[in-house]
Each structure stands twice: as C-alpha cells, then as structure tokens.
Design an enzyme around this catalytic site. Structure first.
Site, PDB file in Angstrom:
ATOM      1  CE1 TYR A   1       4.215  93.042 -50.449  1.00 26.69           C
ATOM      2  CE2 TYR A   1       4.717  91.314 -48.885  1.00 26.69           C
ATOM      3  CZ  TYR A   1       4.254  91.696 -50.123  1.00 26.69           C
ATOM      4  OH  TYR A   1       3.821  90.745 -51.016  1.00 26.69           O
ATOM      5  N   GLY A   2       6.716  97.641 -46.267  1.00 25.49           N
ATOM      6  CA  GLY A   2       7.178  98.259 -45.023  1.00 25.49           C
ATOM      7  C   GLY A   2       6.290  99.344 -44.437  1.00 25.49           C
TER       8      GLY A   2
ATOM      9  CB  CYS B   1      15.263  96.692 -43.750  1.00 26.38           C
ATOM     10  SG  CYS B   1      14.700  97.127 -45.415  1.00 26.38           S
ATOM     11  CB  THR B   2      16.105  92.664 -47.657  1.00 28.82           C
ATOM     12  OG1 THR B   2      15.100  93.541 -48.183  1.00 28.82           O
ATOM     13  CG2 THR B   2      15.454  91.473 -47.001  1.00 28.82           C
ATOM     14  CG  HIS B   3      16.152  97.839 -49.564  1.00 26.87           C
ATOM     15  ND1 HIS B   3      15.076  97.001 -49.483  1.00 26.87           N
ATOM     16  CD2 HIS B   3      16.070  98.431 -50.784  1.00 26.87           C
ATOM     17  CE1 HIS B   3      14.360  97.091 -50.600  1.00 26.87           C
ATOM     18  NE2 HIS B   3      14.942  97.956 -51.396  1.00 26.87           N
TER      19      HIS B   3
ATOM     20  CB  CYS C   1       9.841  90.519 -47.059  1.00 24.63           C
ATOM     21  SG  CYS C   1       8.998  92.027 -46.574  1.00 24.63           S
ATOM     22  CG  ASN C   2      13.831  92.072 -42.114  1.00 28.98           C
ATOM     23  OD1 ASN C   2      14.243  91.574 -41.082  1.00 28.98           O
ATOM     24  ND2 ASN C   2      14.590  92.192 -43.182  1.00 28.98           N
ATOM     25  CB  THR C   3       7.510  94.236 -43.579  1.00 26.03           C
ATOM     26  OG1 THR C   3       8.498  95.275 -43.546  1.00 26.03           O
ATOM     27  CG2 THR C   3       6.203  94.790 -43.074  1.00 26.03           C
TER      28      THR C   3
ATOM     29  CD  GLU D   1      14.174 100.024 -54.260  1.00 26.91           C
ATOM     30  OE1 GLU D   1      13.559 100.648 -55.134  1.00 26.91           O
ATOM     31  OE2 GLU D   1      13.707  99.034 -53.661  1.00 26.91           O
TER      32      GLU D   1
ATOM     33  CG  ASP E   1      12.000  90.987 -50.601  1.00 27.71           C
ATOM     34  OD1 ASP E   1      11.871  91.096 -49.372  1.00 27.71           O
ATOM     35  OD2 ASP E   1      12.336  91.940 -51.323  1.00 27.71           O
ATOM     36  CB  SER E   2       7.935  93.343 -50.372  1.00 29.48           C
ATOM     37  OG  SER E   2       9.174  93.886 -49.973  1.00 29.48           O
TER      38      SER E   2
END
Lengths: 277, 277
Positions: free
Chosen positions: A39-40, A183-185, A70-72, A152, A7-8
């Site tokens: 990365y987004g 998105c992972t968040h 990471c989706n991006t 975050e 992941d980023s």
C-alpha cells in the site's frame, strides 16, 4: 475477544508477534492483502478503497475489534474504517496514535523523526498527530522505500542495509532524539538502525499498539487461537512471514476480496464522491 | 497500427521507449496497472487474473496488438492472453520469446543466465524456451528483487547498487556468456551490471521486443501518438516514469479496471476451473 489484524501483506506480522506477547489469549485473525501489497506507494483513494474491502471481509468473520497494523492504511483510511465499523460495534485501533503516544513519552529534547513508506510520510498522519500534541516540536519525515525489500529478502545485517540506512538517514546520523519506526517492516532492521543512529531512541509502533490492545481488552490465561487469511499465494506468505512472526504461520487460507458491502460500501461511496468533487 | 503496451506499472516504459525508437509512427497506448503493481512476487493465478483484466481494458480501446511488456505477465499469462485475443483479431507479443531469440543469436559458449523477479524466475518461461531451442544449454535463473526498488529510487550508480548486484550475482561474477535482463526495470542498471559482470554480454528483452514489433508492423513516417492509462495516481507515475521513458509522460488518464469481459472472462473462468482441479 476476537481481534482482526489487518495488513497490506506480511509486515503486520510484527504487530501480531507483539500482540501475542503483550496481549495473549485472544483469538487473532490476521488478514494480509498479499494480492495488492504494497500500500505504501499507492494513492490515498486506492488505500481507502482497499482498506474498506479488507475490513468488510473481517466484519464478515465477526471480529470485535480491528487492529489496522499497516501504517499506510492507518494514515489514510482510519477515519473511513471507524465510520464504517461504529454501527457494527467493531472497535478500530490504528498504529499511529499508539506510536505517537510512545514517542512523546520517550521524548526529552531535540527532534522527532518519522521513518515510513512514501505513502505514510506523504500522508503526514504521524507528523500532524505529533504537532497537534506539541505544536513547537521539530518533526521530520523520511521515506525509506528500500527498507521493505531488504527486510523481505532477510538482508538485515552487514554492509548493504547499513549503506542504505546511512544514505536515507544522512541528515540525522548524529542526532539524538526520538525516531519512530512508522512501517511494520522496520523492526527487523532495529540492529542496523541502532548502529547507524547511535544517539537516537527508536520507537516501534508495533509494540506500542500491542500495549493499547492489552489495556483495552486485557490478557487472558487461555491459549487463544491464531489464524491467517491471505489474498495471494500461501507459500510465499509462510516462507517470508516466518522471519516477521518469529514462527511459521499455520492455519492459512486464501480469500478472494470482493467489493465492500453494507456500511463499508456506503462509506466508500461517500468517500469517492467527496474525493472527486 | 494501434498498439497497446501492457505492464504491471512503470517498468514497461523501457519497452515503450525502445518501441518509440525502433518502431516509430504507430499509435501507442500504454496501460500501467499501478494500483496492483508489482506482479513479480504474486502467484501465477493472480498474475493471470490481473493480466486478463488489463488486456480486456485494452481491447475496449480497439488496439490491433498487445505488447505484454511485463516479464512476469509474459511468463504466466501469455497463453491465456493469446487465447482470449485470437477471436478478436488482436495480436499478442510477449517479451520472453524476443529476449530468448536475441540471447541465442548472441550466444557463443558458456552459460546463459536469466535475471528477473521472483515470479519470472520461478515460472521458468525463459529457462524452458532456451532449453527447448538448445537442449544441452547451461541455463541458470537468478531472482534479484532489490533491483526494482533501486531503479525506482534512481539509485542506479555508486556503491549501493554495485554491492547489491555483487551479492545477487556472486556465482557468476567472472563468467563470460550471455545474461538476459528479464525484467523491464533492469535496463536502468546496465552501467552497474556491465561493471560487475565485465565478461558477460547483456541482452535487453525490451530492445529485442521492439525489433519484433518493427518487423511485424514496420516503421511509419507519420509522427504517431502516445497516451497512457494508469490504475493508480498519475503524479507518481509521471515522476518516477520520467527516468524509465527518458521523457515525462503526458496525456495520462486514470482508469478503473473492472472484471474482464467477453472472451477474457471466458478464458479466466476456464483457467480458474483448471487451476483449482
């Protein structure tokens, strides 16, 4: 099986958390590129370059499989990662295809909406995969950049995240249909998203990806191991990461990412030639 | 005079905007490290390493002076940059000392509050400089991470930025005294900050720094030139940067930052030895 989760930064810990529940017993090595997160907002070229250097490091650790959490990175770099990993016998699993499959399974009528970072939405990987499967589907992408810092900061309930979500999602507030958390968040915001989108079905790519890993590699009775590598300071990763993983990361080491080597360097060089021509 | 303006990304364009008004006629080269932005959540070591590679690039462009527009880079990397630049005859001007001087000039009574990124607040450069000048001063730092994405989204008025500002600034809402905007993004939020902090005097480090440059190098009648280098894609820089600069950036080129060379490499190597011992 030794599985690298890439992941980023911190967000991919939601994918690792799902993997630990749904595909337990493997040896997981999580690499968060925290020195270059996010990365987004970056260009395709930069995301490909960063992704190849992370995967090159995971290959040095002898992983059998890389989960691109990471989706991006999944949007822009999946093909490059597959090309570089194939000769090494390393499987590559991104989060987009599992998310798309889960969304199509849940879909009955109406639109499908993808929420993600600027890069993920602009890259249209979700949108193209959905339209390839069902050409007449009504697919919309909405970039929601504030969702990442809200997650975050731990501001995941109350007035502020609801106001932010209502502003981004104004065009779809009353819609039924499927909404992909691209998105992972975003899984941290599920309660507020359910409140703001009462008629929608939320699809979490993290959970969908964990099911694909469980199908491919099974679950194991043994306890398995979990370790972490990060490219920037360990203390912030552990502090903020606890909210994403559900427990505090331990066995965290710092790594310096050097230029990609071997097949990763070759793929990067080909990519750079093609993208500049 | 050829002046390099160094920032982690887009935010430093508020400093360039102030320089163009207050110290016009010089040749400005703005370098935004957009491939590695933000510096505000990174470790001291990473910020020093990134800052030396940016400054090394500016030195190759034969600048006479480097304005470190990024507050986090000024917090952690100013001494390293000065050490590396001194043998080359390049002046280094950070944003913190000018901000501190302006704050002390405006100060009459009460507390001084510094707003900034996690890195700027944790690094305490503002706090230490203020206390060194006036040991009995009541100084507080508040990290406000959401302010940066709010400014980049252009959400600078209305309910959401007001609610975010009220949440961060809850301890000081009715205070009089001086509040330093210790992040290049924050000047975009001045209207909402004035509304949330009606009794405070806001000090903008960008403007204060531009006055220091004008004092040192004067103003010139000639038109001067302005150009830009970025390490990631140009389109996002121009699109989002327009809000920060007040006009659209033109003459923007992409640069790849390689490892620092010459005195920059020497300083980095010494720094890494000291920080690991």
């Amino acid at each position: 099986v030794k599985i690298g989760v890439f992941d980023s930064g911190i967000g991919g810990l939601t994918v690792l958390s799902a993997l630990m529940k749904i595909a337990p017993g493997h040896d997981y090595l999580y690499l968060g590129d925290t020195a270059r997160v996010p990365y987004g907002t970056r260009s395709a070229t930069t995301v490909v370059r960063y992704s190849l250097s992370v995967a090159s490091q995971l290959a040095l650790e002898d992983v059998n499989c890389i989960v691109v959490a990471c989706n991006t990175a999944s949007t822009y770099a999946l093909a490059a990662l597959e090309t570089a990993c194939a000769p090494l016998g390393i499987d590559v699993i991104g989060v987009i295809k599992p998310g798309v499959t889960a969304a199509l399974n849940a879909y009955t009528q109406g639109a499908i909406v993808v929420l993600g970072t600027e890069g993920t939405i602009r890259g249209k990987a979700y949108q193209h995969a959905l339209m390839a499967a069902r050409p007449n589907l009504d697919v919309t992408g909405i970039a929601c950049p504030l969702f990442v810092p809200l997650a975050e900061e731990g501001w995941t309930d109350g007035e502020i995240p609801a106001a932010v979500a209502e502003r981004y999602l104004r065009p779809i507030l009353t819609q039924s249909g499927v909404v992909i958390l691209g998105c992972t968040h975003y899984p941290l915001l599920i309660p507020v998203l359910n409140q703001v989108l009462p008629n929608a079905t939320l699809i979490d790519s993290a959970t969908a990806t964990a099911h694909v890993v469980a199908q491919r590699f099974g679950k194991q009775e043994r306890p398995g191991s979990i370790s972490f590598q990060v490219t920037d300071h360990i203390d912030r990763f552990c502090r903020v990461g606890t909210r994403f993983l559900g427990l505090e990361p331990t066995q965290v080491t710092w790594v310096d990412l050097v230029a990609p080597s071997g097949t990763f360097a070759e793929v990067l060089s080909t990519y750079m030639e093609q993208s500049s021509s």
